[in-house]
Scaffold this active site. Sequence first.
Site, short mmCIF file in Angstrom:
data_model
loop_
_atom_site.label_atom_id
_atom_site.label_comp_id
_atom_site.label_asym_id
_atom_site.label_seq_id
_atom_site.Cartn_x
_atom_site.Cartn_y
_atom_site.Cartn_z
N GLY A 1 0.79 -1.23 0.00
CA GLY A 1 0.00 0.00 0.00
C GLY A 1 0.82 1.28 0.00
N ASN B 1 1.49 3.02 -2.59
CA ASN B 1 0.74 3.96 -3.44
C ASN B 1 -0.49 4.49 -2.71
OD1 ASN B 1 1.83 4.40 -6.27
ND2 ASN B 1 2.08 2.18 -6.02
N ARG C 1 -12.89 -16.78 -11.46
CA ARG C 1 -12.72 -15.33 -11.56
C ARG C 1 -14.05 -14.60 -11.71
NH1 ARG C 1 -7.17 -13.92 -12.42
NH2 ARG C 1 -5.98 -15.76 -12.98
N ARG D 1 -4.72 -9.38 -8.96
CA ARG D 1 -5.60 -10.32 -9.65
C ARG D 1 -6.04 -9.76 -10.99
NH1 ARG D 1 -4.81 -15.00 -8.13
NH2 ARG D 1 -6.71 -15.59 -9.26
N LEU E 1 -8.45 -9.03 -13.89
CA LEU E 1 -9.89 -8.79 -13.84
C LEU E 1 -10.57 -9.26 -15.13
CD1 LEU E 1 -9.42 -5.29 -12.27
CD2 LEU E 1 -10.47 -7.26 -11.12
N ASN F 1 -4.98 1.99 -13.41
CA ASN F 1 -3.95 1.10 -12.84
C ASN F 1 -2.61 1.81 -12.91
OD1 ASN F 1 -2.63 -1.31 -11.91
ND2 ASN F 1 -2.03 -1.76 -14.02
N HIS G 1 1.40 0.70 -13.30
CA HIS G 1 2.21 -0.46 -13.64
C HIS G 1 3.69 -0.06 -13.61
CE1 HIS G 1 3.21 -4.28 -15.48
NE2 HIS G 1 4.02 -3.63 -16.30
N SER H 1 3.89 3.67 -15.29
CA SER H 1 2.82 4.17 -16.16
C SER H 1 1.47 4.08 -15.46
CB SER H 1 2.72 3.33 -17.43
OG SER H 1 3.97 3.15 -18.06
N THR I 1 -8.36 -1.65 -19.54
CA THR I 1 -9.26 -2.24 -20.53
C THR I 1 -9.09 -3.75 -20.47
OG1 THR I 1 -7.62 -2.18 -22.28
CG2 THR I 1 -9.02 -0.22 -22.03
N GLU J 1 -7.50 -5.56 -22.38
CA GLU J 1 -6.14 -5.96 -22.74
C GLU J 1 -5.22 -5.71 -21.54
OE1 GLU J 1 -2.56 -4.83 -25.76
OE2 GLU J 1 -4.49 -3.85 -26.04
N LEU J 2 -4.66 -6.76 -20.97
CA LEU J 2 -3.87 -6.66 -19.75
C LEU J 2 -2.71 -5.67 -19.93
CD1 LEU J 2 -3.57 -7.90 -16.90
CD2 LEU J 2 -1.96 -9.52 -17.90
N ASP J 3 -2.66 -4.66 -19.07
CA ASP J 3 -1.61 -3.63 -19.11
C ASP J 3 -1.56 -2.93 -20.46
OD1 ASP J 3 -0.83 -4.14 -16.47
OD2 ASP J 3 0.60 -5.67 -17.08
N1 NHR Z 1 -7.14 -6.65 -15.38
C1 NHR Z 1 -7.37 -6.30 -16.66
N2 NHR Z 1 -8.43 -6.86 -17.25
N3 NHR Z 1 -6.61 -5.43 -17.33
C2 NHR Z 1 -5.53 -4.89 -16.73
O1 NHR Z 1 -4.79 -4.03 -17.42
C3 NHR Z 1 -5.21 -5.23 -15.39
C4 NHR Z 1 -6.06 -6.14 -14.74
C5 NHR Z 1 -5.78 -6.55 -13.43
C6 NHR Z 1 -4.67 -6.08 -12.77
C7 NHR Z 1 -2.53 -4.83 -12.76
C8 NHR Z 1 -1.41 -5.59 -13.50
C9 NHR Z 1 -0.07 -4.86 -13.40
O2 NHR Z 1 -0.05 -3.63 -13.30
C10 NHR Z 1 -3.80 -5.21 -13.43
C11 NHR Z 1 -4.08 -4.77 -14.74
C12 NHR Z 1 -1.67 -9.00 -11.89
C13 NHR Z 1 -1.24 -9.84 -12.92
C14 NHR Z 1 -1.22 -11.33 -12.74
O3 NHR Z 1 -0.66 -12.04 -13.55
C15 NHR Z 1 -0.86 -9.25 -14.11
C16 NHR Z 1 -0.91 -7.89 -14.27
C17 NHR Z 1 -1.36 -7.06 -13.25
C18 NHR Z 1 -1.73 -7.63 -12.05
N4 NHR Z 1 -1.86 -11.88 -11.68
C19 NHR Z 1 -1.97 -13.31 -11.38
C20 NHR Z 1 -3.40 -13.81 -11.70
O4 NHR Z 1 -3.52 -15.02 -11.97
C21 NHR Z 1 -1.74 -13.59 -9.91
C22 NHR Z 1 -0.38 -13.15 -9.45
C23 NHR Z 1 -0.28 -13.08 -7.92
O5 NHR Z 1 -1.26 -13.31 -7.21
O6 NHR Z 1 0.83 -12.73 -7.46
O7 NHR Z 1 -4.38 -13.03 -11.60
O8 NHR Z 1 0.98 -5.50 -13.49
C1 GAR Z 2 3.79 -1.03 -7.37
O1 GAR Z 2 5.11 -1.00 -7.84
C2 GAR Z 2 2.83 -1.23 -8.53
O2 GAR Z 2 3.24 -0.55 -9.69
C3 GAR Z 2 2.94 -2.70 -8.71
O3 GAR Z 2 3.00 -3.25 -7.42
C4 GAR Z 2 3.57 -2.30 -6.52
C5 GAR Z 2 2.65 -2.08 -5.37
O4 GAR Z 2 3.27 -1.36 -4.37
N1 GAR Z 2 1.80 -3.21 -9.40
C6 GAR Z 2 1.87 -4.36 -10.03
O5 GAR Z 2 2.90 -4.97 -10.20
C7 GAR Z 2 0.54 -4.85 -10.53
N2 GAR Z 2 0.73 -6.13 -11.08
P1 GAR Z 2 2.44 -0.74 -3.17
O6 GAR Z 2 1.60 -1.84 -2.56
O7 GAR Z 2 3.49 -0.26 -2.21
O8 GAR Z 2 1.60 0.38 -3.72
#
Ligand code: NHR
Ligand code: GAR
Length: 216
Positions: free
Chosen positions: A15, A17, A68, A94, A96, A110, A112, A139, A144, A146-148
Site C-alpha cells: 500500500g 501507493n 474469476r 488479480r 480482472l 492502474n 504499472h 505508467s 481495458t 487488454e492486460l496492461d
Molecule cells: N485486469 C485487466 N483486465 N486489465 C488490466 O490491465 C489489469 C487487470 C488486473 C490487474 C494490474 C497488472 C499490473 O499492473 C492489473 C491490470 C496481476 C497480474 C497477474 O498475472 C498481471 C498484471 C497485473 C496484475 N496476476 C496473477 C493472476 O492469476 C496472480 C499473481 C499473484 O497473485 O501474485 O491473476 O501489473
Molecule cells: C507497485 O510498484 C505497482 O506498480 C505494482 O505493485 C507495486 C505495489 O506497491 N503493481 C503491479 O505490479 C501490478 N501487477 P504498493 O503496494 O506499495 O503500492
Amino acid sequence: MPQRCDVVVLLSGTGGNLQAMIDSLHERASPARICAVISNRADAFGLERAARAGIATHVLDHTAYEGREAFDAALIQAIDAFQPALVVLAGFMRILTPGFVRHYHGRLLNIHPSLLPLYKGLHTHQRVLDAGGAEHGCSVHFVTEELDGGPLVVQAVVSVELHDTPATLAQKVHAREHLIYPLAIRWFAEGRLTLDEHGASLDGEPLGPSGHLIRY
Ligand code: NHR
Ligand code: GAR
C-alpha cells in the site's frame, strides 16, 4: 471546486501507493477522497494504512470463490456499495474479467511498474535489467480488457545505472509512482482527464500514445 470524487482503492499488498494518495489527496483543497480500500488478501499492510487514516476497509479473499467470474461479481458488489466515481488499482494482483473491466469503463485506473507498452506483466525490474535497458519507469493507464494495454495517462522515466539491482530500481520506480498516481487521480477528480473512443484526453486534448511524459 468540482464536485467531490469518491475513490475506491483495490490492493493486495504494502500500500505504498495508497499512502501516497492519502498524503497527497486528503487535504481540504482536493476534490478526490478515498472512501474505501478493498484487498483480496487479509494480511495486506495497505489495510492497516487505510484504517489508520479512518478509511473503510473490506477484504474479499479470492480463494473463497469458485473462479474469476464469481470473485469479480462479488468485487463489483463490494465496490458499488460505496458508489465511487473512480476505482484505482494500487498493487492489485488479480487479473480482472472483461465484464468487470467493462462495468468500470472510463473510471478504472492502474499503475504499472514499467514504461508501457514495454514489460507488461510481472517482474518488470528484473526484466529491464536482463534486457540491458537504459531507461525504466512507471505508467498510469485506464484499464481495458487488454492486460496492461489500456490507454496511457502519464509515465515517469528513470535512468538505469550500472550498479542498479531489481531492489534499487524498484525503489526509484516506487518514488515516481507516488508522484504520478496522485497527479492522475487529481486530474480525474477535477474532470480534466477523460476517456473516449480516441483514447485518454487531458483538458480535451488527446494525450497521445505514451500519455503525459515526465522526466524527473
Ligand atoms: N485486469 C485487466 N483486465 N486489465 C488490466 O490491465 C489489469 C487487470 C488486473 C490487474 C494490474 C497488472 C499490473 O499492473 C492489473 C491490470 C496481476 C497480474 C497477474 O498475472 C498481471 C498484471 C497485473 C496484475 N496476476 C496473477 C493472476 O492469476 C496472480 C499473481 C499473484 O497473485 O501474485 O491473476 O501489473
Ligand atoms: C507497485 O510498484 C505497482 O506498480 C505494482 O505493485 C507495486 C505495489 O506497491 N503493481 C503491479 O505490479 C501490478 N501487477 P504498493 O503496494 O506499495 O503500492
